[in-house]
Motif scaffolding. Structure first.
Motif, PDB file in Angstrom:
ATOM      1  N   PRO A 231       0.834  -1.210   0.000  1.00 19.67           N
ATOM      2  CA  PRO A 231       0.000   0.000   0.000  1.00 19.67           C
ATOM      3  C   PRO A 231       0.865   1.255   0.000  1.00 19.67           C
ATOM      4  CG  PRO A 231       0.009  -1.018   2.173  1.00 19.67           C
ATOM      5  CD  PRO A 231       0.679  -1.987   1.232  1.00 19.67           C
ATOM      6  N   ARG A 232       0.361   2.281  -0.669  1.00 19.19           N
ATOM      7  CA  ARG A 232       1.119   3.526  -0.768  1.00 19.19           C
ATOM      8  C   ARG A 232       1.272   4.165   0.613  1.00 19.19           C
ATOM      9  NH1 ARG A 232      -1.817   6.254  -4.518  1.00 19.19           N
ATOM     10  NH2 ARG A 232      -0.661   5.062  -6.057  1.00 19.19           N
ATOM     11  N   PRO A 233       2.489   4.569   0.987  1.00 18.63           N
ATOM     12  CA  PRO A 233       2.680   5.229   2.287  1.00 18.63           C
ATOM     13  C   PRO A 233       1.890   6.531   2.378  1.00 18.63           C
ATOM     14  CG  PRO A 233       4.782   4.554   1.351  1.00 18.63           C
ATOM     15  CD  PRO A 233       3.767   4.388   0.270  1.00 18.63           C
TER      16      PRO A 233
ATOM     17  N   ALA B 161      -0.787  -3.218   9.317  1.00 18.05           N
ATOM     18  CA  ALA B 161      -2.185  -3.148   9.732  1.00 18.05           C
ATOM     19  C   ALA B 161      -3.060  -2.655   8.582  1.00 18.05           C
ATOM     20  CB  ALA B 161      -2.321  -2.231  10.938  1.00 18.05           C
ATOM     21  N   GLY B 162      -2.579  -1.678   7.839  1.00 14.81           N
ATOM     22  CA  GLY B 162      -3.327  -1.208   6.688  1.00 14.81           C
ATOM     23  C   GLY B 162      -3.483  -2.288   5.631  1.00 14.81           C
TER      24      GLY B 162
ATOM     25  N   ARG C   5      -2.584  16.989  -6.881  1.00 11.01           N
ATOM     26  CA  ARG C   5      -2.293  15.911  -5.918  1.00 11.01           C
ATOM     27  C   ARG C   5      -0.803  15.729  -5.688  1.00 11.01           C
ATOM     28  NH1 ARG C   5      -4.818  10.843  -8.626  1.00 11.01           N
ATOM     29  NH2 ARG C   5      -3.991  11.932 -10.462  1.00 11.01           N
ATOM     30  N   GLY C   6       0.028  16.182  -6.626  1.00 10.15           N
ATOM     31  CA  GLY C   6       1.451  15.934  -6.524  1.00 10.15           C
ATOM     32  C   GLY C   6       1.787  14.493  -6.844  1.00 10.15           C
ATOM     33  N   LEU C   7       2.988  14.083  -6.459  1.00  6.56           N
ATOM     34  CA  LEU C   7       3.514  12.757  -6.774  1.00  6.56           C
ATOM     35  C   LEU C   7       4.293  12.261  -5.563  1.00  6.56           C
ATOM     36  CD1 LEU C   7       3.750  10.924  -9.427  1.00  6.56           C
ATOM     37  CD2 LEU C   7       6.018  11.933  -9.689  1.00  6.56           C
ATOM     38  N   VAL C   8       4.232  10.956  -5.301  1.00  5.84           N
ATOM     39  CA  VAL C   8       5.053  10.339  -4.259  1.00  5.84           C
ATOM     40  C   VAL C   8       6.224   9.632  -4.941  1.00  5.84           C
ATOM     41  CG1 VAL C   8       5.172   8.693  -2.355  1.00  5.84           C
ATOM     42  CG2 VAL C   8       3.073  10.010  -2.734  1.00  5.84           C
ATOM     43  N   LEU C   9       7.438   9.958  -4.535  1.00  6.42           N
ATOM     44  CA  LEU C   9       8.651   9.347  -5.078  1.00  6.42           C
ATOM     45  C   LEU C   9       9.271   8.450  -4.015  1.00  6.42           C
ATOM     46  CD1 LEU C   9      10.132  12.507  -6.813  1.00  6.42           C
ATOM     47  CD2 LEU C   9       9.046  10.563  -7.948  1.00  6.42           C
TER      48      LEU C   9
ATOM     49  N   GLN D  13      -4.135   3.183  -6.804  1.00  8.31           N
ATOM     50  CA  GLN D  13      -4.622   3.419  -5.446  1.00  8.31           C
ATOM     51  C   GLN D  13      -5.103   4.856  -5.277  1.00  8.31           C
ATOM     52  OE1 GLN D  13      -2.035   1.798  -2.360  1.00  8.31           O
ATOM     53  NE2 GLN D  13      -0.903   0.637  -3.886  1.00  8.31           N
ATOM     54  N   VAL D  14      -5.885   5.053  -4.230  1.00  6.27           N
ATOM     55  CA  VAL D  14      -6.406   6.385  -3.932  1.00  6.27           C
ATOM     56  C   VAL D  14      -5.254   7.296  -3.509  1.00  6.27           C
ATOM     57  CG1 VAL D  14      -7.932   7.703  -2.420  1.00  6.27           C
ATOM     58  CG2 VAL D  14      -8.645   5.462  -3.252  1.00  6.27           C
ATOM     59  N   GLY D  15      -5.293   8.556  -3.932  1.00  4.56           N
ATOM     60  CA  GLY D  15      -4.262   9.511  -3.548  1.00  4.56           C
ATOM     61  C   GLY D  15      -3.341   9.818  -4.703  1.00  4.56           C
ATOM     62  N   PRO D  16      -2.248  10.508  -4.426  1.00  3.19           N
ATOM     63  CA  PRO D  16      -1.324  10.878  -5.497  1.00  3.19           C
ATOM     64  C   PRO D  16      -0.655   9.657  -6.105  1.00  3.19           C
ATOM     65  CG  PRO D  16      -0.366  11.357  -3.356  1.00  3.19           C
ATOM     66  CD  PRO D  16      -1.799  10.994  -3.107  1.00  3.19           C
ATOM     67  N   PRO D  17      -0.405   9.673  -7.418  1.00  4.20           N
ATOM     68  CA  PRO D  17       0.337   8.563  -8.035  1.00  4.20           C
ATOM     69  C   PRO D  17       1.713   8.407  -7.404  1.00  4.20           C
ATOM     70  CG  PRO D  17      -0.668   9.955  -9.699  1.00  4.20           C
ATOM     71  CD  PRO D  17      -0.815  10.680  -8.394  1.00  4.20           C
ATOM     72  N   LEU D  18       2.271   7.220  -7.566  1.00  3.53           N
ATOM     73  CA  LEU D  18       3.568   6.897  -6.976  1.00  3.53           C
ATOM     74  C   LEU D  18       4.536   6.476  -8.063  1.00  3.53           C
ATOM     75  CD1 LEU D  18       4.396   4.895  -3.823  1.00  3.53           C
ATOM     76  CD2 LEU D  18       5.228   4.026  -6.000  1.00  3.53           C
TER      77      LEU D  18
END
Length: 342
Positions: free
Chosen positions: A75-77, A89-90, A211-215, A230-235
């Motif tokens: 899962p995306r942090p 847990a997630g 949303r920005g981006l997760v690196l 997944q929900v949220g910013p792309p990774l």
């Protein structure tokens, strides 16, 4: 091919993270493909007796032969430095139907049949989620957490510090050009070109829309990859620089594990190690820093490997980057080279 279109605020909303759960799951790739991850083999040798007490049949099936893993396992942090327990847990709260779909998608993309242990658990995906969580927690606790993760976290966080400096000194173009050969940046658009047919088939254009981006750096990537499901910013996950240092100082059994094999017998330890390290392009200076030797020593081996057709040499700004050729990839993978290049 994936394209990410940045708006005015998206670069400011882009942030880095490193995930202990992702590294735990992806570390299973190193058992399947030891040649691609030589720096991890001393660790695997060291904890083998503990690993054998775990749910090894299930763990071995969580990474498909070509490296695909079901998305629900990583899962995306939500924060830059998540704790393993919170991430687990997630993951354990994944809806059973999502876990089932993710397993099928991973093996469909890989092109391999679903292993019997997973096929059986797919009939009761809630049991699949629970058993996977239990197996990964035991693997983390007994094998990774005591010594491996502190070293790994140091490498990953050092990478993030370096990337932050690149962004401040060279801007977005410098940052993304330096992350991975699959990434390119032009006029506010980040492009990720993955050569794997299954990944290319998923390619799309993504408007970040604030949303920005997760690196996220990883020790177990052969090139940049993305997750837009997944929900949220792309990774975007990319290979961490300095990952070859994971094996430093581990003693003679570590050096023996890395030196073993037909590739070493063919071209010698230094050149075999360099060829294994160059799954992603790097400069002479960077390789010398990772290995703790002089640039001149590295240069001699790079010249010989290039002359043999195992490496390709490309200029990137002020640097010359070396990366494996098609022949070099085939030699490292241990398969016959049947084409003239790619």
């Amino acid at each position: 091919m994936f394209t990410f279109r940045f708006g005015v605020d998206d670069l400011a909303a882009t942030w880095f993270s490193c995930s202990p759960l992702q590294e735990t799951v992806l570390s299973l790739r190193a058992r399947r493909s030891p040649t691609y991850y030589p720096e991890q083999q001393p660790w695997i040798v060291g904890w083998q007796s503990r690993y054998e007490t775990l749910d090894t049949v299930l763990l071995a099936s969580l990474a498909a032969p070509s490296g695909f893993v079901p998305d629900f396992l990583t899962p995306r942090p939500a924060v830059p430095r998540p704790e393993f327990a919170a991430e687990l847990a997630g993951m354990a709260a994944t809806p059973p139907e999502v876990a089932r779909a993710d397993v099928l998608a991973a093996y469909r993309g890989d092109g391999s049949p679903v292993p019997p242990v997973l096929a059986e658990l797919l009939d009761d995906p809630s049991r699949l989620v629970a058993r996977a969580a239990e197996a990964l927690e035991a693997y983390w606790t007994r094998c990774l957490a005591p010594a491996w993760w502190p070293r790994a976290r140091s490498v990953l966080e050092s990478d993030i510090v370096y990337r932050g400096r690149m962004l401040s000194e060279r801007g977005a173009e410098g940052l993304f050009a330096d992350l991975d050969y699959r990434l390119s940046w032009r006029s506010g658009v980040l492009t990720l070109d993955d050569e794997h047919p299954a990944t290319r088939a998923l390619g799309t254009s993504v408007d970040l829309a604030g949303r920005g981006l997760v690196l996220m750096p990883t020790l177990f990537g052969r090139g940049a990859q993305t997750d837009i499901t997944q929900v949220g910013p792309p990774l975007v996950c990319y290979p961490a620089r300095g990952k070859a240092t994971m094996a430093e100082g581990l003693g003679t059994y570590g050096r023996a594990a890395m030196a073993d094999g037909p590739l070493t017998a063919l071209i010698g330890v230094p050149r075999a190690r360099l060829l294994a390290m160059l799954e992603t392009p790097a400069s002479t200076t960077e390789l010398a820093h990772r290995l703790g030797v002089t640039p001149g020593a590295v240069s001699r081996h790079l010249t010989a490997l290039t002359a043999a057709g195992l490496l390709e040499r490309n200029r990137h700004g002020r640097s010359v980057l070396y990366g494996r050729s098609g022949l070099g990839d085939a030699l490292v993978a241990g398969v016959p080279h049947v084409t003239a290049g790619r």
